[in-house]
Design an enzyme around this catalytic site. Structure first.
Site, PDB file in Angstrom:
ATOM      1  N   CYS A   1      -2.797   1.311   2.696  1.00  0.00           N
ATOM      2  CA  CYS A   1      -1.647   2.076   2.202  1.00  0.00           C
ATOM      3  C   CYS A   1      -1.876   2.456   0.734  1.00  0.00           C
ATOM      4  CB  CYS A   1      -0.375   1.233   2.343  1.00  0.00           C
ATOM      5  SG  CYS A   1       1.093   2.040   1.676  1.00  0.00           S
TER       6      CYS A   1
ATOM      7  N   CYS B   1       1.251   2.281  -1.477  1.00  0.00           N
ATOM      8  CA  CYS B   1       1.667   0.918  -1.839  1.00  0.00           C
ATOM      9  C   CYS B   1       0.757   0.330  -2.906  1.00  0.00           C
ATOM     10  CB  CYS B   1       1.596  -0.019  -0.627  1.00  0.00           C
ATOM     11  SG  CYS B   1       2.463   0.547   0.832  1.00  0.00           S
ATOM     12  N   ASP B   2      -0.554   0.504  -2.730  1.00  0.00           N
ATOM     13  CA  ASP B   2      -1.515  -0.283  -3.506  1.00  0.00           C
ATOM     14  C   ASP B   2      -2.317   0.518  -4.524  1.00  0.00           C
ATOM     15  OD1 ASP B   2      -0.720  -2.401  -1.911  1.00  0.00           O
ATOM     16  OD2 ASP B   2      -2.274  -2.013  -0.418  1.00  0.00           O
TER      17      ASP B   2
END
Ligand code: NAP
Length: 546
Positions: free
Chosen positions: A373, A376-377
């Site tokens: 992701c 997200c990261d």
């Protein structure tokens, strides 16, 4: 105690749609929840201000939320071991629930739900979770590292908050925003969120269903290590669960499910949307959407919010609700933690999960260099070297996003042609992102953290090792078919649900829409399919009568 000047001061903090959602949520509050906001002047001033504003706005809007703003110089800061500014304690008189950092974006969702849970108390926790929590004999200090753009994070934070509410004697639950607490995240070796640390010792990456989270908390072992057959996941709660009758249960709050909710309600059906994560499905994970008609350039999360705000006008969306079982009969029963829905029909819009590479090292470094992701990261890879694996729209969209974060990005693709659309190919070329063609990853290498990847050229079979800080895997998806399987619907050879032109599956009164049905898998098609499915259900149920 409450430092809020007046109700009107903060009434514009939330958008109209968010206000409507909050007003509904506040109606369910039971006990008054005190918030303590600790701040210290310094480099985090911007974050302090945002934290102050959201706390003040909530306290102004809800008479069951009070706020006390406390400087670090106050002795309570030391007593409560406040280490970062801002820190927000939720109901410190009863629980150790806290937020380290500013609750913005998805973290804001977790924060507000945390306050809600603190107000309801142990009632919000399932019987099976309580059973596990009651077995605890010693301390569990949980830290969930989260990021504002991670739609999986609120679910895991809520799991932790529930544990601390269900067992305040032994459990503390802290949500740590990685945005402001980079050093702490580094110390805990966080490379993917949600990252859960228990007793600063055991760590888990990713979102788990509530009962599995509780079992891990009890046993201090990963799911793989916990012996099956202990009965902790098996207890059925349907006997004394509340029963709610609806016309249509929609499972999944991605574009398909949300569009179906709008059409179902406008047709006159009573519908409910059940979603085990946050709203939006894959869209919420997409950094940027440029091909949804009417929006030439919109963030995926933003589009998800727009869709959910519209759907909520018509239908209730129950987030972070896991469907435990479905029973097919004249009426269909859909069992969740606390409610059994009795319904005429079901629309399965459960979407897809990411596909993994299945190479040595991938599991080991998940959360420590391997990510699925980018939204997200991505933040962990600013100024670092990363490889994106895949040649589809996701791989290229993620590559562009990471490049924007100043990562040194290269794409590795197994063929000599990309599957992605022309517009994305052009953007990738314009950004000068190199593509390594005809190449597959055969191993992810490293000791404690990722150091490199072993790759093989598909044409000449030559192997080499490439140094890297991270690998983003974007090689497509697998359909999420657990519920569909229980209902006995037919699948195609790739594992997607077979549907006809009216979105009917092979089982009467069971419909499917969106990515779970395969095909071109676009937002616009998912939305179309959701609306068709709802209208088909309406026609079918009209013939059935009451
Ligand atoms: P996808 O279109 O299925 O592409 C997956 C890519 O990964 C392909 O290039 C495939 O290679 C490669 N691949 C598959 N298995 C592999 C393996 N084991 N090892 C190495 N490479 C592997 O998946 P996606 O890019 O996630 O897109 C999914 C759907 O979402 C698509 O319909 C897409 O259009 C949509 N989407 C749209 C947008 C947008 O429009 N903004 C953004 C994201 C996703 P081959 O090409 O050789 O098969």
């Amino acid at each position: 105690m409450c430092a809020v000047d007046s109700k009107t001061d903060y009434s514009n903090f939330f958008s109209d749609d968010s206000r409507k959602y909050l007003d509904e949520l506040f109606k369910g509050f039971k006990e008054t929840v005190k918030l303590e906001l600790y701040t210290e002047e310094g480099p985090h001033e911007e974050f302090n201000r945002f934290a102050m504003n959201i706390c003040r706005a909530l306290a102004a809007l809800c008479d069951k939320i009070t706020l006390e703003e406390i400087p670090f110089s106050d002795e309570r800061a030391q007593k409560n071991e406040i280490i970062v500014s801002p820190t927000i304690l939720i109901a410190p008189d009863k629980y150790d629930l806290r937020f380290l950092g500013t609750p913005s974006g998805e973290e804001g969702r977790a924060f507000i739900e945390g306050i809600h849970l603190a107000s309801i108390g142990a009632e919000s926790i399932s019987k099976s979770s309580m059973k596990i929590l009651n077995m605890l004999q010693d301390r569990r200090d949980i830290k969930v590292f989260a990021s504002p753009a991670c739609p999986y994070c609120p679910g895991q934070v809520i799991n932790a908050f529930k544990a601390a509410i269900g067992c305040p004697e032994y459990v503390s639950a802290w949500c740590v925003s990685t945005q402001e607490n980079e050093e702490m995240a580094e110390n805990y070796l966080v490379g993917s969120v949600p990252h859960t640390s228990i007793n600063d010792d055991v760590a888990f990456v990713g979102l788990e269903p509530e009962d599995k989270f509780m079992a891990q908390l009890l046993h201090l072992k990963s799911l793989d290590e916990i012996m099956e057959g202990q009965g902790v996941f098996e207890e059925s709660e349907s006997e004394d669960a509340e029963v709610v009758d609806v016309d249509l249960v929609i499972i999944g709050a991605g574009p398909a499910g949300m569009s179906a909710g709008i059409y179902a309600a406008r047709s006159g059906m009573e519908a409910v949307i059940l979603e085990k994560h946050g709203v939006g499905g894959q869209v919420a994970l997409t950094p940027k959407v440029e091909n949804y008609p009417g929006f030439s350039d919109v963030g995926g999360l933003q589009l998800a919010e727009i869709l959910s705000a519209h759907a909520r006008i018509y239908t209730e969306i129950k987030q972070f609700v896991d469907v435990k079982d479905v029973r097919y009969g004249e009426t269909i029963e859909v069992e969740t933690d606390r409610i059994v829905y009795r319904t005429k029909g079901i629309l399965i819009a459960t979407g897809v999960d990411v596909k993994t590479l299945d190479v040595p090292g991938e599991k080991k470094f998940y959360g420590r260099g391997v990510s699925y992701c980018a939204t997200c990261d991505g933040n962990f890879y600013r100024d670092k070297k990363v490889y994106i694996i895949g040649g589809g729209n996701t791989a290229l969209t993620d590559a562009l996003y990471l490049k924007k974060l100043n990562a040194d990005v290269k794409i590795i693709h197994r063929r000599d042609k990309l599957r992605a659309e022309q517009a994305l190919k052009k953007s990738v070329a314009a950004e000068g992102i190199e593509i390594i063609w005809d190449t597959v990853v055969t191993e992810i290498l490293g000791e404690d953290s990722i150091e490199g990847i072993r790759v093989r050229n598909q044409k000449d079979g030559s192997e080499s090792v490439l140094e890297t800080d991270g690998v983003f895997v974007a090689i497509g998806h697998i359909p999420n078919t657990v519920i569909a399987g229980k209902l006995g619907v037919e699948f195609d050879s790739d594992g997607f649900i077979k549907v006809d032109g009216a979105q009917k599956t092979s089982v009467p009164r069971v419909y499917a829409a969106g990515d779970i049905t395969g095909g071109v898998r676009q937002i616009v098609t998912a939305i179309g399919q959701g609306s068709v499915a709802a209208l088909t259900a309406f026609q079918d149920f009209s013939v059935m009568g009451d």
